[in-house]
Design an enzyme around this catalytic site. Structure first.
Site, PDB file in Angstrom:
ATOM      1  N   GLU A  99       3.925  18.243  40.434  1.00  0.00           N
ATOM      2  CA  GLU A  99       3.140  19.396  40.860  1.00  0.00           C
ATOM      3  C   GLU A  99       3.917  20.194  41.902  1.00  0.00           C
ATOM      4  OE1 GLU A  99      -1.132  19.787  43.246  1.00  0.00           O
ATOM      5  OE2 GLU A  99      -0.111  17.873  43.069  1.00  0.00           O
ATOM      6  N   ASP A 207      10.695   7.743  55.595  1.00  0.00           N
ATOM      7  CA  ASP A 207      11.731   8.748  55.867  1.00  0.00           C
ATOM      8  C   ASP A 207      11.067   9.990  56.463  1.00  0.00           C
ATOM      9  OD1 ASP A 207      14.145  10.059  55.992  1.00  0.00           O
ATOM     10  OD2 ASP A 207      14.371  10.340  53.834  1.00  0.00           O
TER      11      ASP A 207
END
Ligand code: ADP
Length: 300
Positions: A99, A207
């Site tokens: 998406e 991260d």
């Protein structure tokens, strides 16, 4: 989602959206740290975000898919919906199709809500993610382009020693010199002087630098590009403070839900040592100075 071989991206789009849907146009390719990316505009009005790499590097997309899947499983914070992953044989490329998140305006409570949702992710049940042990993950993945070892372990401190710091010190060994090696071994040996086991294991994004979240059109944060594993929640928060910290409201929202543990600030640099070493191993340069400053502080 398996890695499927398609003759073309058009075929992959049809497999995901239906035979009648085609690629109307696509944006320019953009280069990011590791992958190429572009947006596809489909004839049904949908837009999809496509990450591309060579077929040999399809492993990046396996890891990214699993990471986004794990975060989505917690039902706490938005991630992009995944459509398909495969190889385009015509162009000889691997790809991950997801998406497209259209950027929107910040709302007054964007960061506070993100903080609360991020804490909820850290509080979510992790039993599905670490193969019967407390820490680690279902598979190894990547931190940047570096392979991130996620071998399950019942001790957080041991996991952080053997799967996080030790491999990074080994990669940097040639540059550390005998004093650097001696200090790094001393630090590894004494890790449990400074680090403690968390009260509960948490699924981490892994991260959390500032480039890995987007703000959607509802002013909600969407997490992207994770390097997930089950670990100590503090390690994720530490990384948000490594370069430029998140807005203050984020921490307010987060700590409302998951209060700060005493001594966190003393542990923060030790968690970020992993990322400084990784940055040095990937990019070289001054990151080693930052890493060795931390090593000296703790083991010097
Ligand atoms: P890499 O894996 O190469 O580091 P990222 O996943 O970080 O790539 O994506 C690079 C950039 O592309 C991001 O900083 C963001 O601006 C944009 N991006 C990534 N995923 C999406 C998405 N689903 N929708 C819109 N933009 C995205």
């Amino acid at each position: 989602m398996g890695l499927v071989t398609y003759h073309s991206l058009e075929e992959a789009v049809q497999a995901s959206f239906g035979e009648s849907v085609h690629i109307d146009k696509s944006s320019q390719l953009v280069m990011s740290d590791i992958n190429l990316a572009k947006t596809l505009y489909l004839t049904n009005g949908d837009t999809v975000f496509l990450k591309l790499n060579t077929p040999e590097n399809a492993g990046f997309f396996d890891a990214e898919e699993q990471g986004l899947w794990a975060i989505a499983q917690t039902n706490t914070i938005r991630t992009p919906k995944l459509f398909c992953k495969g190889i385009d044989t015509q162009k000889s490329l691997s790809f991950l199709m997801m998406e497209k998140i259209d950027s929107g305006q910040l709302k007054e409570d964007t960061w506070k809500v993100m903080g609360r949702e991020f804490a909820a992710m850290h509080l979510a049940d992790t039993t599905a993610f670490s193969c019967g042990k407390a820490y680690g993950f279902l598979q190894d993945n990547y931190i940047g382009a570096t392979r991130q070892i996620n071998t399950p372990n019942d001790s957080w401190v041991e996991f952080f020693r053997t799967c996080r710091l030790e491999p990074q010190f080994k990669m940097a060994e040639g540059t550390l010199g005998s004093d650097g090696i001696r200090l790094s071994l001393k630090l590894l040996d004494r890790l449990d002087t400074w680090l403690t086991e968390p009260s509960k294991p948490s699924l981490l994004h892994g991260d959390m630098w500032g480039g890995n979240h987007l703000v959607d059109q509802d002013g909600k944060v969407v997490l992207i590009d994770p390097a997930v594993y089950v670990g100590h929640a503090e390690a994720d928060i530490a990384m948000t403070q490594m370069f430029s910290p998140m807005p203050r409201d984020f921490y307010q929202g987060y700590y409302e839900v998951l209060p700060k543990q005493e001594g966190y600030e003393d542990r923060r640099d030790l968690y970020n040592l992993y990322h400084y070493l990784n940055h040095f191993n990937l990019f070289g340069g001054h990151y080693l100075v930052s890493a060795m400053r931390i090593v000296m502080h703790f083991a010097g």
